[in-house]
Design a protein around this motif. Sequence first.
Motif, PDB file in Angstrom:
ATOM      1  N   ILE A 110       0.860  -1.189   0.000  1.00 43.90           N
ATOM      2  CA  ILE A 110       0.000   0.000   0.000  1.00 43.90           C
ATOM      3  C   ILE A 110       0.896   1.238   0.000  1.00 43.90           C
ATOM      4  O   ILE A 110       1.891   1.285   0.731  1.00 43.90           O
ATOM      5  N   ALA A 111       0.551   2.245  -0.808  1.00 41.06           N
ATOM      6  CA  ALA A 111       1.340   3.485  -0.866  1.00 41.06           C
ATOM      7  C   ALA A 111       1.224   4.243   0.453  1.00 41.06           C
ATOM      8  O   ALA A 111       0.121   4.447   0.976  1.00 41.06           O
ATOM      9  N   HIS A 112       2.381   4.649   0.986  1.00 42.73           N
ATOM     10  CA  HIS A 112       2.456   5.382   2.250  1.00 42.73           C
ATOM     11  C   HIS A 112       3.338   6.617   2.067  1.00 42.73           C
ATOM     12  O   HIS A 112       4.089   6.719   1.106  1.00 42.73           O
ATOM     13  N   VAL A 113       3.264   7.500   3.047  1.00 39.06           N
ATOM     14  CA  VAL A 113       4.154   8.655   3.111  1.00 39.06           C
ATOM     15  C   VAL A 113       4.557   8.841   4.574  1.00 39.06           C
ATOM     16  O   VAL A 113       3.742   8.648   5.485  1.00 39.06           O
ATOM     17  N   LEU A 114       5.831   9.185   4.789  1.00 39.21           N
ATOM     18  CA  LEU A 114       6.324   9.478   6.126  1.00 39.21           C
ATOM     19  C   LEU A 114       5.769  10.827   6.560  1.00 39.21           C
ATOM     20  O   LEU A 114       5.829  11.801   5.795  1.00 39.21           O
ATOM     21  N   MET A 115       5.265  10.896   7.774  1.00 43.04           N
ATOM     22  CA  MET A 115       4.745  12.153   8.309  1.00 43.04           C
ATOM     23  C   MET A 115       5.289  12.345   9.718  1.00 43.04           C
ATOM     24  O   MET A 115       5.418  11.391  10.474  1.00 43.04           O
ATOM     25  N   ARG A 116       5.606  13.598  10.041  1.00 39.17           N
ATOM     26  CA  ARG A 116       6.147  13.931  11.366  1.00 39.17           C
ATOM     27  C   ARG A 116       5.290  14.992  12.038  1.00 39.17           C
ATOM     28  O   ARG A 116       4.728  15.864  11.374  1.00 39.17           O
ATOM     29  N   LEU A 117       5.273  14.914  13.357  1.00 39.21           N
ATOM     30  CA  LEU A 117       4.627  15.937  14.178  1.00 39.21           C
ATOM     31  C   LEU A 117       5.711  16.534  15.066  1.00 39.21           C
ATOM     32  O   LEU A 117       6.289  15.819  15.895  1.00 39.21           O
ATOM     33  N   PRO A 118       6.032  17.813  14.872  1.00 41.38           N
ATOM     34  CA  PRO A 118       7.095  18.427  15.665  1.00 41.38           C
ATOM     35  C   PRO A 118       6.784  18.388  17.165  1.00 41.38           C
ATOM     36  O   PRO A 118       5.618  18.369  17.585  1.00 41.38           O
ATOM     37  N   ALA A 119       7.854  18.382  17.946  1.00 40.86           N
ATOM     38  CA  ALA A 119       7.719  18.269  19.401  1.00 40.86           C
ATOM     39  C   ALA A 119       6.871  19.378  20.013  1.00 40.86           C
ATOM     40  O   ALA A 119       6.259  19.166  21.067  1.00 40.86           O
ATOM     41  N   ASP A 120       6.810  20.535  19.382  1.00 39.10           N
ATOM     42  CA  ASP A 120       6.055  21.651  19.949  1.00 39.10           C
ATOM     43  C   ASP A 120       4.603  21.683  19.493  1.00 39.10           C
ATOM     44  O   ASP A 120       3.899  22.663  19.731  1.00 39.10           O
ATOM     45  N   ASN A 121       4.131  20.623  18.872  1.00 45.39           N
ATOM     46  CA  ASN A 121       2.754  20.593  18.351  1.00 45.39           C
ATOM     47  C   ASN A 121       1.992  19.435  18.998  1.00 45.39           C
ATOM     48  O   ASN A 121       2.426  18.296  18.927  1.00 45.39           O
ATOM     49  N   THR A 122       0.874  19.759  19.621  1.00 43.21           N
ATOM     50  CA  THR A 122      -0.015  18.757  20.191  1.00 43.21           C
ATOM     51  C   THR A 122      -1.423  19.108  19.748  1.00 43.21           C
ATOM     52  O   THR A 122      -1.951  20.152  20.128  1.00 43.21           O
ATOM     53  N   PRO A 123      -2.058  18.266  18.906  1.00 40.68           N
ATOM     54  CA  PRO A 123      -3.417  18.566  18.448  1.00 40.68           C
ATOM     55  C   PRO A 123      -4.406  18.564  19.605  1.00 40.68           C
ATOM     56  O   PRO A 123      -4.214  17.873  20.603  1.00 40.68           O
ATOM     57  N   THR A 124      -5.446  19.366  19.454  1.00 44.40           N
ATOM     58  CA  THR A 124      -6.476  19.421  20.500  1.00 44.40           C
ATOM     59  C   THR A 124      -7.776  18.871  20.004  1.00 44.40           C
ATOM     60  O   THR A 124      -7.996  18.726  18.830  1.00 44.40           O
TER      61      THR A 124
END
Length: 146
Positions: A132-146
């Motif tokens: 299955i086609a995928h992409v690497l994704m990152r969430l920076p340390a200073d970001n927390t979704p609400t």
Amino acid sequence: MPPYTVCQVRWPEHSAELLAVRRAVFVEEQGVAETLELDGRDAGAWHLLACDGAGLPIGCVRLLVDGHIGRLAVLRSARRRGIGRELLVVAVRLARKLGMGDLYLHAQTHARGFYEASGFIAEGKEFPEAGIAHVLMRLPADNTPT
């Protein structure tokens, strides 16, 4: 009573429920080989389980010690109710509580927008994973979704 709950669970006691959701979504629905789905990393991971009002498992996600969020799955019958987003938000909060910095995941390309809506940023080119086609994704340390 809410339509669903999300709880942190331990692999030894809840592996059957977690695997039931993952098998239904990844193995049966998406055709991923069970040998790829069971990668031997579950015992050392943190797991979240979503259950409906009757206590039946409907979704899950795991967090690895290296900040990899994965195995996010919601049963087809329970989708489009915010369960996946809640699992993701709770997983990120858990990672932050554990002191993890940047988080990452391998998003199926059709789900890229779902993760971008929570602040994840795509990096690099698409790659195949379990066919299955995928992409690497990152969430920076200073970001927390609400």
